[in-house]
Design a protein around this motif. Structure first.
Motif, short mmCIF file in Angstrom:
data_model
loop_
_atom_site.label_atom_id
_atom_site.label_comp_id
_atom_site.label_asym_id
_atom_site.label_seq_id
_atom_site.Cartn_x
_atom_site.Cartn_y
_atom_site.Cartn_z
N ILE A 155 3.78 -6.35 5.55
CA ILE A 155 3.99 -6.68 4.14
C ILE A 155 5.41 -6.28 3.74
O ILE A 155 5.77 -5.10 3.73
CB ILE A 155 2.94 -5.98 3.26
CG1 ILE A 155 1.53 -6.37 3.72
CG2 ILE A 155 3.17 -6.34 1.80
CD1 ILE A 155 1.26 -7.85 3.80
N SER A 156 6.22 -7.29 3.42
CA SER A 156 7.59 -7.03 2.97
C SER A 156 7.58 -6.29 1.65
O SER A 156 6.78 -6.59 0.76
CB SER A 156 8.34 -8.36 2.82
OG SER A 156 8.46 -9.01 4.07
N ASN A 157 8.46 -5.33 1.53
CA ASN A 157 8.54 -4.40 0.40
C ASN A 157 7.38 -3.41 0.38
O ASN A 157 7.23 -2.65 -0.58
CB ASN A 157 8.63 -5.12 -0.95
CG ASN A 157 10.02 -5.64 -1.24
OD1 ASN A 157 11.00 -5.18 -0.65
ND2 ASN A 157 10.12 -6.59 -2.15
N GLY A 158 6.55 -3.41 1.44
CA GLY A 158 5.49 -2.43 1.53
C GLY A 158 6.06 -1.02 1.52
O GLY A 158 6.95 -0.70 2.30
N GLY A 159 5.56 -0.21 0.61
CA GLY A 159 6.05 1.16 0.49
C GLY A 159 7.05 1.37 -0.61
O GLY A 159 7.26 2.51 -1.06
N HIS A 203 14.15 -3.78 7.51
CA HIS A 203 13.74 -4.19 6.18
C HIS A 203 12.57 -3.29 5.77
O HIS A 203 11.87 -2.77 6.64
CB HIS A 203 13.25 -5.65 6.16
CG HIS A 203 14.30 -6.66 6.43
ND1 HIS A 203 14.05 -7.84 7.09
CD2 HIS A 203 15.62 -6.67 6.15
CE1 HIS A 203 15.16 -8.55 7.19
NE2 HIS A 203 16.13 -7.86 6.63
N PRO A 204 12.32 -3.14 4.47
CA PRO A 204 11.12 -2.39 4.07
C PRO A 204 9.85 -3.18 4.41
O PRO A 204 9.63 -4.26 3.88
CB PRO A 204 11.28 -2.26 2.54
CG PRO A 204 12.72 -2.55 2.27
CD PRO A 204 13.15 -3.52 3.32
N LEU A 205 9.06 -2.65 5.31
CA LEU A 205 7.83 -3.29 5.76
C LEU A 205 6.75 -2.22 5.94
O LEU A 205 7.06 -1.09 6.31
CB LEU A 205 8.03 -4.00 7.11
CG LEU A 205 8.90 -5.24 7.16
CD1 LEU A 205 9.31 -5.54 8.59
CD2 LEU A 205 8.14 -6.43 6.59
N ALA A 206 5.49 -2.60 5.71
CA ALA A 206 4.43 -1.60 5.85
C ALA A 206 3.09 -2.25 6.16
O ALA A 206 2.87 -3.43 5.90
CB ALA A 206 4.31 -0.77 4.58
N ARG A 207 2.21 -1.41 6.72
CA ARG A 207 0.80 -1.73 6.85
C ARG A 207 0.07 -1.03 5.72
O ARG A 207 0.23 0.17 5.53
CB ARG A 207 0.28 -1.26 8.21
CG ARG A 207 -1.19 -1.52 8.47
CD ARG A 207 -1.54 -1.32 9.95
NE ARG A 207 -1.28 0.06 10.37
CZ ARG A 207 -2.16 1.05 10.35
NH1 ARG A 207 -3.40 0.82 9.88
NH2 ARG A 207 -1.86 2.25 10.79
N LEU A 208 -0.69 -1.79 4.96
CA LEU A 208 -1.36 -1.27 3.76
C LEU A 208 -2.85 -1.16 4.00
O LEU A 208 -3.45 -1.98 4.70
CB LEU A 208 -1.13 -2.19 2.57
CG LEU A 208 0.28 -2.64 2.24
CD1 LEU A 208 0.25 -3.61 1.06
CD2 LEU A 208 1.18 -1.45 1.95
N GLY A 209 -3.47 -0.17 3.37
CA GLY A 209 -4.92 -0.05 3.38
C GLY A 209 -5.46 -0.04 1.96
O GLY A 209 -4.80 0.44 1.03
N PHE A 210 -6.64 -0.59 1.80
CA PHE A 210 -7.33 -0.59 0.51
C PHE A 210 -8.67 0.10 0.72
O PHE A 210 -9.53 -0.39 1.45
CB PHE A 210 -7.52 -2.02 -0.01
CG PHE A 210 -6.24 -2.80 -0.07
CD1 PHE A 210 -5.40 -2.68 -1.16
CD2 PHE A 210 -5.85 -3.61 0.98
CE1 PHE A 210 -4.19 -3.37 -1.21
CE2 PHE A 210 -4.66 -4.31 0.95
CZ PHE A 210 -3.83 -4.19 -0.15
N ASN A 211 -8.83 1.25 0.10
CA ASN A 211 -10.01 2.09 0.29
C ASN A 211 -10.71 2.30 -1.05
O ASN A 211 -10.30 3.13 -1.85
CB ASN A 211 -9.59 3.43 0.91
CG ASN A 211 -10.76 4.33 1.22
OD1 ASN A 211 -11.92 3.90 1.19
ND2 ASN A 211 -10.49 5.58 1.50
#
Length: 377
Positions: A155-159, A203-211
């Motif tokens: 996810i771009s801009n993740g974080g 680039h700002p990228l991240a793995r996101l979680g939804f809990n």
């Protein structure tokens, strides 16, 4: 100076040329080729400056001008890849709100266009990238809320984002017809930044979680079950702009190559005197113009009111990104050792261009879209 003759093509109106010239001057004044040490901070700063000087006004709103988006991305990418990224994500991240949001939701656009809030588009999952219809993140209604559970990645801009547009399965029907889109504010309990992802071009990228993340039903964009339609509509607008970014990088590679080959002494003359080198330069120029024609055809077609430009956008993205990869590779080769030297412009372009052949639909996916449009009429 890059070739600007394409701005006289009939795809454009006078205000497009004026905008491209003004943004080019802004880039010369505001941007440099220096590599940032803190990518997150640099990206935030770029968003603020792009917003401060009005460029982000073009990224969102009721009437998105795709030619303007493409010209902005091409110009920014020619000067500074991370500035293009910062600009593009403000548009892609809020595209669902621009196209389908209600008046209350569109209040976010004031902040993103001013550079005061950073947006993100959260669609991809570990087991469902191009196959959007099979995503597994869920959003279950519970009273006045939806409860989200699942994971997104790349996810771009993740974080660093202030809001995420998250696509999740609400179950109105199987497959693509059971997805919905939600606004998820970054400070919502249950949103987890599970991993920051690092690539060859930072680039700002991240793995996101939804809990067990709760959002009010007022954060639903459009209607339940419209998520796939919303995602495809957003990509229909912004996919051609990926081709435009690739085009900007290719133009920069050609500019650097022309300067290099005309100044480099070799065998009693200049490198540019060699017919083989001239052949490479001709191939580069041909690739750029053919890409530009497809990119701006897709943008013009959408701006003329076409409901969908899936075929045109797929052709534009495929041609421009694949050609840019080849053009930049030639530029590296013609620069010799400097072409692979850390910090050199063409070495940076070589790192940056690779991802564009993958994100927002990889090249092979674009071929499937094109083939289906031919075979099904």
């Amino acid at each position: 100076m890059s070739d600007r003759s394409f701005l006289d093509w009939p795809f454009f109106e006078p205000h497009h040329k004026k905008l491209a010239d003004e943004l080019d001057a802004w880039c010369e004044r505001e941007l440099s080729d220096a590599h940032p040490t803190d990518v997150d901070a640099h990206c935030r700063d770029l968003v603020k400056r792009l917003g401060r000087d009005g460029w982000l006004q073009h990224t969102a709103g009721d009437a998105l001008d795709v030619r303007t988006l493409c010209l902005c991305r091409e110009t920014l990418a020619r000067h500074h890849a991370l500035a293009d990224f910062a600009f593009a994500m403000q548009g892609l991240g809020t595209g669902a709100i621009s196209l389908f949001g209600n008046d209350q939701q569109k209040q976010w656009l004031d902040s993103t266009r001013a550079g005061e809030a950073i947006s993100a588009f959260a669609l991809t999952e570990p087991d469902s990238g191009s196959d959007v219809a099979n995503l597994t993140t869920t959003a279950e209604p519970d009273g006045d809320d939806y409860v989200l559970n699942g994971e997104k990645t790349w996810i771009s801009n993740g974080g660093i984002a202030d809001l995420y547009i998250v696509f999740a399965r609400t179950g109105e029907a199987a497959g693509a017809k059971g997805l919905s889109a939600f606004i998820v504010e970054a400070d919502r309990p249950g949103l987890e930044i599970r991993e920051r992802l690092h690539t060859i071009a930072p680039h700002p990228l991240a793995r996101l979680g939804f809990n067990q993340l709760r959002v009010p039903k007022s954060n639903l964009i459009g209607q339940p079950g419209q998520g796939f339609r919303i995602a495809m509509a957003v990509l229909d607008v912004f996919r051609a702009t990926v081709g435009a970014a690739a085009l900007g990088m290719a133009r920069r590679a050609l500019d650097e190559t022309a300067a290099r080959t005309q100044s480099r002494q070799l065998f009693g003359g200049h490198l540019s005197d060699l017919q083989m080198v001239q052949g490479h330069v001709a191939d580069m120029a041909l690739g750029i113009d053919s890409s530009a024609l497809l990119v701006y055809r897709a943008a013009w077609t959408k701006d003329q009111g076409a409901e969908r430009v899936s075929r045109e956008a797929a052709m534009a993205k495929l041609q421009a990104t694949e050609q840019a990869q080849q053009i930049i590779d030639k530029a590296v080769q013609l620069h010799g050792g400097d072409g692979v030297r850390d910090g050199h412009v063409v070495a940076g372009l070589y790192q940056e261009i690779r991802a564009l052949r993958i994100y927002e639909g990889a090249t092979d996916v674009q071929k499937v879209i094109i083939a289906r449009s031919v075979l099904t009429g």
